[in-house]
Scaffold this active site. Structure first.
Site, PDB file in Angstrom:
ATOM      1  N   HIS A  66       0.807  -1.226   0.000  1.00  0.00           N
ATOM      2  CA  HIS A  66       0.000   0.000   0.000  1.00  0.00           C
ATOM      3  C   HIS A  66       0.838   1.273   0.000  1.00  0.00           C
ATOM      4  O   HIS A  66       0.295   2.367  -0.160  1.00  0.00           O
ATOM      5  CB  HIS A  66      -0.944   0.012   1.210  1.00  0.00           C
ATOM      6  CG  HIS A  66      -0.233   0.298   2.495  1.00  0.00           C
ATOM      7  ND1 HIS A  66       0.616  -0.621   3.090  1.00  0.00           N
ATOM      8  CD2 HIS A  66      -0.200   1.402   3.266  1.00  0.00           C
ATOM      9  CE1 HIS A  66       1.119  -0.088   4.182  1.00  0.00           C
ATOM     10  NE2 HIS A  66       0.644   1.144   4.324  1.00  0.00           N
ATOM     11  N   HIS A  81       1.365   6.767  -0.685  1.00  0.00           N
ATOM     12  CA  HIS A  81       0.531   5.923   0.178  1.00  0.00           C
ATOM     13  C   HIS A  81      -0.812   5.765  -0.529  1.00  0.00           C
ATOM     14  O   HIS A  81      -1.507   6.745  -0.760  1.00  0.00           O
ATOM     15  CB  HIS A  81       0.359   6.601   1.538  1.00  0.00           C
ATOM     16  CG  HIS A  81      -0.201   5.705   2.585  1.00  0.00           C
ATOM     17  ND1 HIS A  81      -1.543   5.408   2.667  1.00  0.00           N
ATOM     18  CD2 HIS A  81       0.409   5.040   3.589  1.00  0.00           C
ATOM     19  CE1 HIS A  81      -1.737   4.598   3.696  1.00  0.00           C
ATOM     20  NE2 HIS A  81      -0.565   4.359   4.278  1.00  0.00           N
TER      21      HIS A  81
END
Length: 158
Positions: A66, A81
């Site tokens: 992620h 992110h």
């Protein structure tokens, strides 16, 4: 003394995905919105490809896929992110196309994301770019509200 002799460093930022640009202070996570990790911005995405916003070297790919961290040749460190609280998805919606130590350039596709999975899991799909050396960033300016993947969306002075 002699601060005027120091060369100002600046990087042009390219959009890591298409979508609506929002200030980092509007990200629905206090770690980002309060700039605890650093200054930056987010894009509410409308495509599934994530590209490089600034030329650099891949420092790390988080095991849950992620988040990816980078460092530019000038030493500016930043993190992409993907989504808020998506670490809990254990990498399921992410296909990472790069590896640590790769040198990447704006427009290079680094990940493909199934944002429908993120939304179905009731997670925020925002793609966040944060400059993790907060004391290093002098000014961040964004020049668009809606961006196309890879197009210039602002600049960072450090």
């Amino acid at each position: 003394m002699f601060q005027f002799l120091k060369k100002k460093k600046q990087e042009i930022i390219h959009a890591p995905c298409s979508g609506q640009v929002i200030p980092i202070t509007e990200v629905k996570d206090p770690v980002f919105s309060q700039k605890l990790l650093g200054d930056g911005f987010a894009i509410i995405p409308n495509d599934e490809k994530i590209t490089v916003p600034i030329t650099g070297q891949v420092l790390s790919v988080f095991p849950t896929k992620h988040a990816i961290s980078f460092r530019t040749e000038e030493g500016l460190e930043y993190l992409i992110h993907i989504g808020v609280d998506t670490v809990k998805l254990q990498g399921a919606p992410f296909t990472i196309l790069i590896k640590e130590n790769d040198i990447v350039n704006p427009g290079d596709i680094i990940a493909e994301v199934d944002f429908n999975q993120i939304i179905k899991a009731r997670k925020d799909p925002s793609v966040i770019v944060v400059f993790t050396e907060n004391n290093q960033v002098k000014n961040l300016s964004l020049n668009k509200k809606f961006v196309e993947n890879g197009n210039t969306c602002g600049k960072v002075n450090f």
